[in-house]
Design a protein around this motif. Structure first.
Motif, short mmCIF file in Angstrom:
data_model
loop_
_atom_site.label_atom_id
_atom_site.label_comp_id
_atom_site.label_asym_id
_atom_site.label_seq_id
_atom_site.Cartn_x
_atom_site.Cartn_y
_atom_site.Cartn_z
N GLY A 275 46.67 78.31 71.64
CA GLY A 275 45.23 78.08 71.64
C GLY A 275 44.53 79.05 72.57
O GLY A 275 45.15 79.69 73.42
N THR A 276 43.21 79.17 72.37
CA THR A 276 42.38 79.93 73.29
C THR A 276 41.87 78.94 74.34
O THR A 276 41.45 77.83 73.99
CB THR A 276 41.18 80.57 72.55
N VAL A 277 41.93 79.35 75.60
CA VAL A 277 41.69 78.39 76.69
C VAL A 277 40.24 77.91 76.78
O VAL A 277 39.33 78.53 76.21
CB VAL A 277 42.15 78.97 78.04
N LYS A 278 40.06 76.87 77.56
CA LYS A 278 38.75 76.23 77.78
C LYS A 278 37.66 77.24 78.12
O LYS A 278 37.86 78.11 78.96
CB LYS A 278 38.91 75.22 78.94
N GLY A 279 36.53 77.13 77.44
CA GLY A 279 35.37 77.99 77.72
C GLY A 279 35.34 79.27 76.91
O GLY A 279 34.36 80.00 76.93
N ASP A 280 36.42 79.54 76.17
CA ASP A 280 36.54 80.82 75.46
C ASP A 280 36.59 80.59 73.95
O ASP A 280 37.39 79.78 73.47
CB ASP A 280 37.84 81.51 75.93
N LEU A 281 35.72 81.33 73.22
CA LEU A 281 35.62 81.11 71.77
C LEU A 281 36.25 82.23 70.95
O LEU A 281 36.17 82.21 69.72
CB LEU A 281 34.14 80.98 71.39
N HIS A 282 36.86 83.21 71.58
CA HIS A 282 37.45 84.33 70.84
C HIS A 282 38.76 83.88 70.20
O HIS A 282 39.62 83.34 70.89
CB HIS A 282 37.73 85.50 71.79
N ASP A 283 38.91 84.15 68.90
CA ASP A 283 40.15 83.65 68.27
C ASP A 283 40.92 84.67 67.42
O ASP A 283 41.95 84.33 66.85
CB ASP A 283 39.87 82.38 67.45
N ILE A 284 40.42 85.89 67.33
CA ILE A 284 41.08 86.83 66.40
C ILE A 284 42.48 87.22 66.91
O ILE A 284 43.46 87.18 66.16
CB ILE A 284 40.21 88.07 66.16
N GLY A 285 42.56 87.58 68.18
CA GLY A 285 43.87 87.95 68.75
C GLY A 285 44.82 86.77 68.73
O GLY A 285 46.00 86.90 68.36
N LYS A 286 44.29 85.59 69.07
CA LYS A 286 45.11 84.37 69.05
C LYS A 286 45.62 84.10 67.63
O LYS A 286 46.79 83.76 67.43
CB LYS A 286 44.26 83.20 69.57
N ASN A 287 44.75 84.28 66.63
CA ASN A 287 45.18 84.06 65.24
C ASN A 287 46.28 85.04 64.82
O ASN A 287 47.20 84.70 64.09
CB ASN A 287 43.99 84.20 64.28
N LEU A 288 46.15 86.26 65.33
CA LEU A 288 47.14 87.28 65.01
C LEU A 288 48.51 86.90 65.61
O LEU A 288 49.55 86.98 64.95
CB LEU A 288 46.66 88.60 65.62
N VAL A 289 48.48 86.45 66.86
CA VAL A 289 49.73 86.00 67.51
C VAL A 289 50.31 84.83 66.70
O VAL A 289 51.51 84.81 66.40
CB VAL A 289 49.48 85.57 68.98
N SER A 290 49.45 83.90 66.33
CA SER A 290 49.89 82.73 65.58
C SER A 290 50.56 83.12 64.25
O SER A 290 51.65 82.65 63.91
CB SER A 290 48.64 81.86 65.35
N MET A 291 49.90 84.03 63.53
CA MET A 291 50.45 84.49 62.24
C MET A 291 51.82 85.14 62.41
O MET A 291 52.74 84.91 61.63
CB MET A 291 49.55 85.58 61.65
N MET A 292 51.94 85.97 63.46
CA MET A 292 53.22 86.68 63.65
C MET A 292 54.32 85.73 64.10
O MET A 292 55.48 85.90 63.74
CB MET A 292 53.04 87.83 64.63
N MET A 293 53.95 84.72 64.89
CA MET A 293 54.95 83.71 65.31
C MET A 293 55.45 82.95 64.08
O MET A 293 56.64 82.71 63.93
CB MET A 293 54.33 82.70 66.27
N GLU A 294 54.50 82.55 63.23
CA GLU A 294 54.89 81.83 61.99
C GLU A 294 55.81 82.70 61.16
O GLU A 294 56.83 82.25 60.65
CB GLU A 294 53.65 81.49 61.16
N GLY A 295 55.42 83.98 61.05
CA GLY A 295 56.22 84.92 60.27
C GLY A 295 57.62 85.08 60.81
O GLY A 295 58.57 85.35 60.07
N ALA A 296 57.75 84.91 62.13
CA ALA A 296 59.07 85.08 62.75
C ALA A 296 59.89 83.79 62.71
O ALA A 296 61.00 83.75 63.22
CB ALA A 296 58.90 85.54 64.19
N GLY A 297 59.32 82.73 62.12
CA GLY A 297 60.11 81.52 61.90
C GLY A 297 59.87 80.38 62.88
O GLY A 297 60.60 79.40 62.87
N PHE A 298 58.83 80.50 63.72
CA PHE A 298 58.52 79.39 64.63
C PHE A 298 57.57 78.42 63.95
O PHE A 298 56.74 78.82 63.13
CB PHE A 298 57.88 79.92 65.93
N GLU A 299 57.67 77.14 64.33
CA GLU A 299 56.64 76.20 63.89
C GLU A 299 55.48 76.36 64.86
O GLU A 299 55.66 76.21 66.07
CB GLU A 299 57.16 74.76 63.92
#
Ligand code: B1M
Length: 207
Positions: free
Chosen positions: A93-117
């Motif tokens: 997640g992006t921490v409290k007070g911060d609304l930026h999510d593109i980099g976080k989404n990218l990390v999330s996508m790559m983690m999923e792609g690597a086989g993590f839930e």
């Protein structure tokens, strides 16, 4: 730069063109990392510079972000490594007070792609929410993203909350203003400057 059309389309907030050009580059066999780094990410860097210079304002940054997301949607299946599922659970997640999510989404996508839930809590996430979800899901890793210098303290607060709750969940941090020095200062288990590095880091932490 072969992906300049994508870069230019992000800069003029042309979502449909970003999508179409991303697909064209993929079909032409352009490397997915070239499209991501030289087309989409460098365009957002340029947008940041235009914002700093006072040439564009928040609404334009938001439109550029939407255009970038349209490109990421096309890239998503190609960012996956095609590995088997369930290597562990990562709460992101992006921490409290911060609304930026593109980099976080990218990390999330790559983690999923690597086989993590991956359980993505979104943006502006309070420390307690990370703690509750990590405990409930028995997660191995919490991944925190921050893009603002003013929200970096929320990372420290989240780490304190996790430790006070007695959880053994490992915590990694990242985002443009974050450094290894800061990660060491606040007691994070790891730092990565980019999304592929975050995947490697989690793999290292879990072996
Ligand atoms: Co904002 N913004 N923004 N913004 N924004 C920045 C971050 C800024 C640097 C622009 C600038 O001034 N040049 C500046 C921060 C300055 C600072 O803190 N020192 C800034 C500001 C000031 C603001 C506002 C305060 C503006 C205002 O309202 N006056 C405001 C804050 C709102 C809030 O969050 N409370 C604001 C708002 C916004 C929008 C909502 C309009 C929009 C975000 C839309 C969205 O995300 N859905 C936006 C945008 C788009 C940007 C820029 C232009 C682009 C960010 C981005 O998506 N980059 C940004 C300038 C810039 O970064 N060049 C800027 C692409 C993305 C792929 O990169 O997120 O860095 P990034 O992710 C990278 C790495 O950092 C890393 O991996 C990715 C690459 O692989 N990474 C991790 C990220 N998370 C990770 C986690 C990890 C590991 C790696 O492990 C857990």
């Amino acid at each position: 730069m072969t992906v300049k059309t994508i870069f230019d389309a992000v800069i003029v907030f042309d979502e449909a063109r970003v999508q179409a050009q991303t697909q064209i580059e993929l079909d032409a066999g352009t490397d997915v990392n070239t499209i991501l780094n030289d087309g989409l990410i460098s365009a957002m860097d340029e947008v940041g510079e235009l914002f700093s210079a006072g040439d564009i304002f928040v609404p334009e940054m938001l439109m550029a972000a939407e255009a970038m997301k349209a490109g990421l949607k096309i890239l998503k299946p190609h960012l996956a490594e095609g590995q088997s599922r369930s290597k562990g659970t990562v709460i992101i997640g992006t921490v409290k007070g911060d609304l930026h999510d593109i980099g976080k989404n990218l990390v999330s996508m790559m983690m999923e792609g690597a086989g993590f839930e991956v359980i993505d809590l979104g943006v502006d996430v309070a420390g307690e929410t990370f703690v509750e979800t990590a405990a409930e899901k028995n997660a191995q890793v919490i991944a925190l993203s921050a893009l603002l210098t003013t929200t970096m303290p929320s990372m420290e607060n989240t780490i304190k909350a996790v430790k006070e709750a007695g959880l053994e969940t490992r915590i990694i941090i990242g985002g443009a203003p974050v450094t290894q020095v800061f990660a060491d200062q606040i007691g994070a288990d790891g730092f990565s400057a980019d999304a592929p590095g975050a995947v490697k880091l989690v793999k290292q932490l879990l072996t």
